[in-house]
Design a protein around this motif. Structure first.
Motif, PDB file in Angstrom:
ATOM      1  N   LEU A 156       0.837  -1.198   0.000  1.00  0.00           N
ATOM      2  CA  LEU A 156       0.000   0.000   0.000  1.00  0.00           C
ATOM      3  C   LEU A 156       0.872   1.248   0.000  1.00  0.00           C
ATOM      4  CD1 LEU A 156      -2.547  -1.065   2.787  1.00  0.00           C
ATOM      5  CD2 LEU A 156      -2.707  -1.463   0.309  1.00  0.00           C
ATOM      6  N   LYS A 157       0.596   2.147  -0.905  1.00  0.00           N
ATOM      7  CA  LYS A 157       1.287   3.435  -0.928  1.00  0.00           C
ATOM      8  C   LYS A 157       0.496   4.421  -0.076  1.00  0.00           C
ATOM      9  CE  LYS A 157       1.114   3.997  -5.384  1.00  0.00           C
ATOM     10  NZ  LYS A 157       0.483   2.745  -5.820  1.00  0.00           N
ATOM     11  N   GLU A 158       1.155   5.034   0.893  1.00  0.00           N
ATOM     12  CA  GLU A 158       0.465   6.065   1.658  1.00  0.00           C
ATOM     13  C   GLU A 158       0.020   7.164   0.708  1.00  0.00           C
ATOM     14  OE1 GLU A 158       2.149   7.457   5.311  1.00  0.00           O
ATOM     15  OE2 GLU A 158       3.232   5.565   5.603  1.00  0.00           O
ATOM     16  N   GLY A 159      -1.197   7.635   0.906  1.00  0.00           N
ATOM     17  CA  GLY A 159      -1.781   8.612   0.004  1.00  0.00           C
ATOM     18  C   GLY A 159      -2.622   7.975  -1.080  1.00  0.00           C
ATOM     19  N   PHE A 323      13.003  32.037   6.015  1.00  0.00           N
ATOM     20  CA  PHE A 323      12.664  31.184   4.870  1.00  0.00           C
ATOM     21  C   PHE A 323      11.238  30.645   4.995  1.00  0.00           C
ATOM     22  CE2 PHE A 323      17.220  31.167   5.182  1.00  0.00           C
ATOM     23  CZ  PHE A 323      17.637  31.293   3.865  1.00  0.00           C
ATOM     24  N   ALA A 324      10.607  30.488   3.860  1.00  0.00           N
ATOM     25  CA  ALA A 324       9.306  29.822   3.786  1.00  0.00           C
ATOM     26  C   ALA A 324       9.522  28.392   3.309  1.00  0.00           C
ATOM     27  CB  ALA A 324       8.386  30.558   2.822  1.00  0.00           C
ATOM     28  N   VAL A 325       8.824  27.443   3.913  1.00  0.00           N
ATOM     29  CA  VAL A 325       8.913  26.036   3.520  1.00  0.00           C
ATOM     30  C   VAL A 325       7.511  25.522   3.226  1.00  0.00           C
ATOM     31  CG1 VAL A 325       9.517  23.704   4.265  1.00  0.00           C
ATOM     32  CG2 VAL A 325      11.016  25.625   4.849  1.00  0.00           C
ATOM     33  N   TRP A 326       7.316  25.026   2.010  1.00  0.00           N
ATOM     34  CA  TRP A 326       6.049  24.416   1.620  1.00  0.00           C
ATOM     35  C   TRP A 326       6.220  22.902   1.621  1.00  0.00           C
ATOM     36  CZ3 TRP A 326       3.972  27.413  -3.294  1.00  0.00           C
ATOM     37  CH2 TRP A 326       3.524  28.681  -2.888  1.00  0.00           C
ATOM     38  N   GLY A 327       5.410  22.219   2.395  1.00  0.00           N
ATOM     39  CA  GLY A 327       5.415  20.762   2.416  1.00  0.00           C
ATOM     40  C   GLY A 327       6.205  20.215   3.582  1.00  0.00           C
ATOM     41  N   LEU A 328       5.552  19.452   4.458  1.00  0.00           N
ATOM     42  CA  LEU A 328       6.193  18.872   5.628  1.00  0.00           C
ATOM     43  C   LEU A 328       6.101  17.356   5.642  1.00  0.00           C
ATOM     44  CD1 LEU A 328       4.854  21.455   8.233  1.00  0.00           C
ATOM     45  CD2 LEU A 328       7.163  21.343   7.280  1.00  0.00           C
ATOM     46  N   ALA A 329       4.954  16.804   5.253  1.00  0.00           N
ATOM     47  CA  ALA A 329       4.804  15.354   5.201  1.00  0.00           C
ATOM     48  C   ALA A 329       5.806  14.757   4.223  1.00  0.00           C
ATOM     49  CB  ALA A 329       3.381  14.978   4.774  1.00  0.00           C
ATOM     50  N   PHE A 330       6.149  13.472   4.419  1.00  0.00           N
ATOM     51  CA  PHE A 330       7.194  12.888   3.567  1.00  0.00           C
ATOM     52  C   PHE A 330       6.739  12.736   2.124  1.00  0.00           C
ATOM     53  CE2 PHE A 330       5.020   8.838   4.014  1.00  0.00           C
ATOM     54  CZ  PHE A 330       5.414   8.093   2.914  1.00  0.00           C
ATOM     55  N   LYS A 331       5.419  12.739   1.880  1.00  0.00           N
ATOM     56  CA  LYS A 331       4.889  12.671   0.525  1.00  0.00           C
ATOM     57  C   LYS A 331       3.493  13.288   0.536  1.00  0.00           C
ATOM     58  CE  LYS A 331       3.251   8.854  -1.164  1.00  0.00           C
ATOM     59  NZ  LYS A 331       3.050   7.463  -1.633  1.00  0.00           N
ATOM     60  N   PRO A 332       2.914  13.570  -0.632  1.00  0.00           N
ATOM     61  CA  PRO A 332       1.577  14.163  -0.661  1.00  0.00           C
ATOM     62  C   PRO A 332       0.496  13.183  -0.193  1.00  0.00           C
ATOM     63  CG  PRO A 332       2.705  14.422  -2.775  1.00  0.00           C
ATOM     64  CD  PRO A 332       3.498  13.445  -1.979  1.00  0.00           C
ATOM     65  N   ASN A 333      -0.659  13.736   0.151  1.00  0.00           N
ATOM     66  CA  ASN A 333      -1.856  12.973   0.516  1.00  0.00           C
ATOM     67  C   ASN A 333      -1.700  12.139   1.779  1.00  0.00           C
ATOM     68  OD1 ASN A 333      -3.292  13.923  -1.778  1.00  0.00           O
ATOM     69  ND2 ASN A 333      -2.238  12.408  -3.040  1.00  0.00           N
ATOM     70  N   THR A 334      -0.813  12.574   2.653  1.00  0.00           N
ATOM     71  CA  THR A 334      -0.651  11.924   3.940  1.00  0.00           C
ATOM     72  C   THR A 334      -0.184  12.971   4.939  1.00  0.00           C
ATOM     73  OG1 THR A 334       0.497  10.168   5.163  1.00  0.00           O
ATOM     74  CG2 THR A 334       1.732  11.265   3.444  1.00  0.00           C
ATOM     75  N   ASP A 335      -0.383  12.676   6.234  1.00  0.00           N
ATOM     76  CA  ASP A 335       0.178  13.550   7.264  1.00  0.00           C
ATOM     77  C   ASP A 335       1.365  12.887   7.960  1.00  0.00           C
ATOM     78  OD1 ASP A 335      -1.175  11.592   8.642  1.00  0.00           O
ATOM     79  OD2 ASP A 335      -2.260  12.954   9.979  1.00  0.00           O
ATOM     80  N   ASP A 336       1.919  11.859   7.334  1.00  0.00           N
ATOM     81  CA  ASP A 336       3.001  11.080   7.936  1.00  0.00           C
ATOM     82  C   ASP A 336       4.308  11.862   7.894  1.00  0.00           C
ATOM     83  OD1 ASP A 336       4.700   9.109   8.882  1.00  0.00           O
ATOM     84  OD2 ASP A 336       3.848   7.525   7.644  1.00  0.00           O
ATOM     85  N   MET A 337       4.895  12.070   9.063  1.00  0.00           N
ATOM     86  CA  MET A 337       6.156  12.814   9.175  1.00  0.00           C
ATOM     87  C   MET A 337       7.358  11.909   9.428  1.00  0.00           C
ATOM     88  SD  MET A 337       5.759  16.106   8.777  1.00  0.00           S
ATOM     89  CE  MET A 337       7.255  16.701   9.566  1.00  0.00           C
ATOM     90  N   LEU A 399      11.834  30.769  -0.853  1.00  0.00           N
ATOM     91  CA  LEU A 399      10.876  29.677  -0.666  1.00  0.00           C
ATOM     92  C   LEU A 399      11.554  28.352  -0.966  1.00  0.00           C
ATOM     93  CD1 LEU A 399       8.052  28.287  -0.483  1.00  0.00           C
ATOM     94  CD2 LEU A 399       7.727  28.924  -2.899  1.00  0.00           C
ATOM     95  N   ALA A 400      11.382  27.374  -0.067  1.00  0.00           N
ATOM     96  CA  ALA A 400      11.852  26.009  -0.304  1.00  0.00           C
ATOM     97  C   ALA A 400      10.640  25.084  -0.359  1.00  0.00           C
ATOM     98  CB  ALA A 400      12.803  25.566   0.801  1.00  0.00           C
ATOM     99  N   ILE A 401      10.565  24.254  -1.391  1.00  0.00           N
ATOM    100  CA  ILE A 401       9.458  23.302  -1.560  1.00  0.00           C
ATOM    101  C   ILE A 401       9.995  21.906  -1.322  1.00  0.00           C
ATOM    102  CG2 ILE A 401       7.711  22.404  -3.136  1.00  0.00           C
ATOM    103  CD1 ILE A 401       7.904  25.072  -4.651  1.00  0.00           C
ATOM    104  N   VAL A 402       9.364  21.190  -0.383  1.00  0.00           N
ATOM    105  CA  VAL A 402       9.880  19.882   0.006  1.00  0.00           C
ATOM    106  C   VAL A 402       8.930  18.750  -0.363  1.00  0.00           C
ATOM    107  CG1 VAL A 402      11.002  18.594   1.871  1.00  0.00           C
ATOM    108  CG2 VAL A 402      10.902  21.077   1.980  1.00  0.00           C
ATOM    109  N   THR A 403       7.626  19.009  -0.403  1.00  0.00           N
ATOM    110  CA  THR A 403       6.631  17.972  -0.689  1.00  0.00           C
ATOM    111  C   THR A 403       5.793  18.407  -1.883  1.00  0.00           C
ATOM    112  OG1 THR A 403       6.507  17.600   1.699  1.00  0.00           O
ATOM    113  CG2 THR A 403       4.878  16.479   0.335  1.00  0.00           C
ATOM    114  N   GLU A 404       5.561  17.499  -2.825  1.00  0.00           N
ATOM    115  CA  GLU A 404       4.939  17.846  -4.105  1.00  0.00           C
ATOM    116  C   GLU A 404       3.411  17.783  -4.047  1.00  0.00           C
ATOM    117  OE1 GLU A 404       6.497  13.558  -4.619  1.00  0.00           O
ATOM    118  OE2 GLU A 404       6.816  15.294  -3.334  1.00  0.00           O
ATOM    119  N   TRP A 405       2.806  18.525  -3.113  1.00  0.00           N
ATOM    120  CA  TRP A 405       1.352  18.609  -3.056  1.00  0.00           C
ATOM    121  C   TRP A 405       0.809  19.253  -4.338  1.00  0.00           C
ATOM    122  CZ3 TRP A 405      -1.887  16.633   0.592  1.00  0.00           C
ATOM    123  CH2 TRP A 405      -1.319  16.202   1.801  1.00  0.00           C
TER     124      TRP A 405
END
Length: 480
Positions: A156-159, A323-337, A399-405
């Motif tokens: 199963l893929k998270e998200g 700095f601004a950071v967009w995206g915290l979860a390890f991948k999109p569609n999940t809240d898993d850190m 701006l730094a983008i870390v998660t591809e929401w």
């Protein structure tokens, strides 16, 4: 069929809800009273698209129940799915305490034949340890109840876990060749029959092979990611666009397009711990998985890459910068850190003296909880949790983008440029095209897009010394 799920994390909750959706009578057991109260009260402990609706529908229909009563849960299910966590212990091996505790609980309370299904990701040989724990408990109370231990790893893929469960591309089941194993096989054949109506998706094998299959699959995918990240970092040095390369090699049917996206490294609950656990298993047998050791080393350094790009651009002392950071979860569609690259980036920025404003569409609460464990109080005080993406940008130097929401893919670049002190973007997931960013007037740094930082190196000189050190480190690990 009557089914018991032990554990209500990602795997257990998705498995229980989806099996109830197929008409089965499912009881989900967890010893966390707060989590069970939340589920019984209509809440959800995790974010997973589509899961809340399935849980609510089947709970209301009486097909899905949640409890902390071990004896009642074991009594209920002919099939007992063990879906508890197997985190890495200090040496990288999978921690099986929860799996074996679940097995002992089943053994203490079972009265008739049970099929015990290892759904958790477990090392080769765990099925035998589960069987031994069951047998020990049965012997302790002089019970002759029969059982069969089966391996049925999740993919199963998270998200996208609900979609993956309801439309699987394969179902892997490992059974032994005993009469009890044959009995278990027929019960599982019946359980998974709805998924095999159009064509057979089930791959039957022995228990050890099924256990190995899960680790081999995740290790293969992690290897693709790390290899593409290595290519991307070289692409930055030589002025190549890794996205063009990705499309070129992904069109080869022998390679395929999946898991070829360069970025800020992988994270989550599966790839990091499964790569470590498989390497640890190899070590127990005197084998050294050189490629997997390099895969892990590359990923550890890749998670630091975005921060290193920022430090190369602005210097090691970021005191007074924001700095601004967009995206915290390890991948999109999940809240898993769990092992999220954003955690690494935030540590780098904060320890260099910066302040940070962060935003994630769903992971803000989980991020706040996780970062409180990661950071010192003075570091945590320099993080602002912004309610919206544009709110995070106010007064930021970059701006730094870390998660591809998806919400980040087509922003209003005019508003971004107006909100930032300087029009600088560090894109850890290659969401934007360098040419378009140039046209909008941004200084843009992607991953493997022919980096501006690399192009600024003197002619004839090594263009990315930090990355060169990473490569040498990975090679030294392979040669050690």
């Amino acid at each position: 069929m009557k089914i018991t799920i032990i554990g209500t994390g990602y795997v257990g909750l998705v498995t229980g809800a989806c099996l109830a959706e197929l008409g089965n009578d499912v009881v989900c057991l967890d010893l966390d009273e707060a989590k069970i109260a939340l589920l019984n009260g209509g809440g959800m402990p995790i974010h997973e698209p589509g899961l809340a609706e399935i849980v609510e529908r089947n709970r209301d229909a009486g097909r899905l129940r949640f409890c902390t009563d071990v004896a009642a849960a074991v009594e209920h299910g002919d099939l007992q799915f063990i879906a508890v966590g197997t985190p890495s212990d200090e040496d990288g091996a999978a921690d099986l305490r929860h799996v074996l505790a679940a097995a002992r609980a089943i053994g203490r309370h079972m009265r008739g034949f049970k099929v015990v299904v290892d759904k958790s990701t477990v090392p080769v040989g765990t099925g035998e340890r589960v069987a031994a724990a069951l047998r020990e408990e049965l012997d302790r109370r002089a019970s002759d109840a029969a059982f069969s231990v089966v391996s049925n790893p999740e993919f199963l893929k998270e998200g996208a876990a609900v979609e993956d469960f309801m439309r699987p591309d394969r179902i892997v089941i490992g059974c032994d060749g005993t009469p009890d194993g044959a009995r278990a096989r027929e019960l599982l054949r019946t359980l998974y029959k709805p998924f095999n109506r159009n064509h057979e998706r089930t791959h039957w094998m022995d228990v050890r092979s099924a256990e190995f299959t899960k680790y081999a699959a995740n290790a293969m995918l992690a290897t693709r990611i790390s290899l593409m990240n290595e290519f991307a970092n070289l692409a930055d040095c030589v002025g190549v666009d890794i996205e063009a390369v990705r499309r070129g090699i992904g069109s080869d049917p022998r390679i395929g397009a999946s898991f070829l996206y360069a970025g800020a490294g992988y994270g989550g609950s599966c790839f990091p711990k499964d790569v470590r656990a498989l390497a640890r298993t190899a070590g127990r047998f005197g084998q050294e998985l050189l490629i997997l050791r390099a895969v892990e080393a590359v990923n550890q350094h890749q998670q630091q890459l975005l921060g290193r790009k920022i430090l190369v651009r602005y210097g090691d002392d970021l005191d007074g910068m924001h700095f601004a950071v967009w995206g915290l979860a390890f991948k999109p569609n999940t809240d898993d850190m769990r092992e999220a690259p954003a955690r690494v980036l935030l540590r780098q920025l904060l320890r260099a003296g910066a302040t940070v404003a962060v935003h994630d569409p769903v992971a803000m609460a989980e991020a706040a909880r996780t970062l409180a464990l990661d950071l010192h109080a003075d570091e945590l005080a320099r993080i602002r949790f912004a309610a919206a993406p544009l709110d995070a940008l106010a007064g930021a130097d970059a701006l730094a983008i870390v998660t591809e929401w998806k919400a980040f893919r087509s922003p209003d670049f005019g508003k971004i440029k107006a909100a930032l002190k300087q029009p600088v973007i560090f894109d850890g997931r290659n969401l934007f095209e360098p040419e378009a960013m140039d046209a909008y007037g941004f200084e843009y740094h992607g991953i493997g897009r022919g980096s501006r930082l690399a192009k600024d190196a003197p002619s004839g000189a090594p263009r990315a010394p930090a990355r060169q050190a990473v490569s040498h480190h990975a090679v030294s690990l392979m040669r050690a």
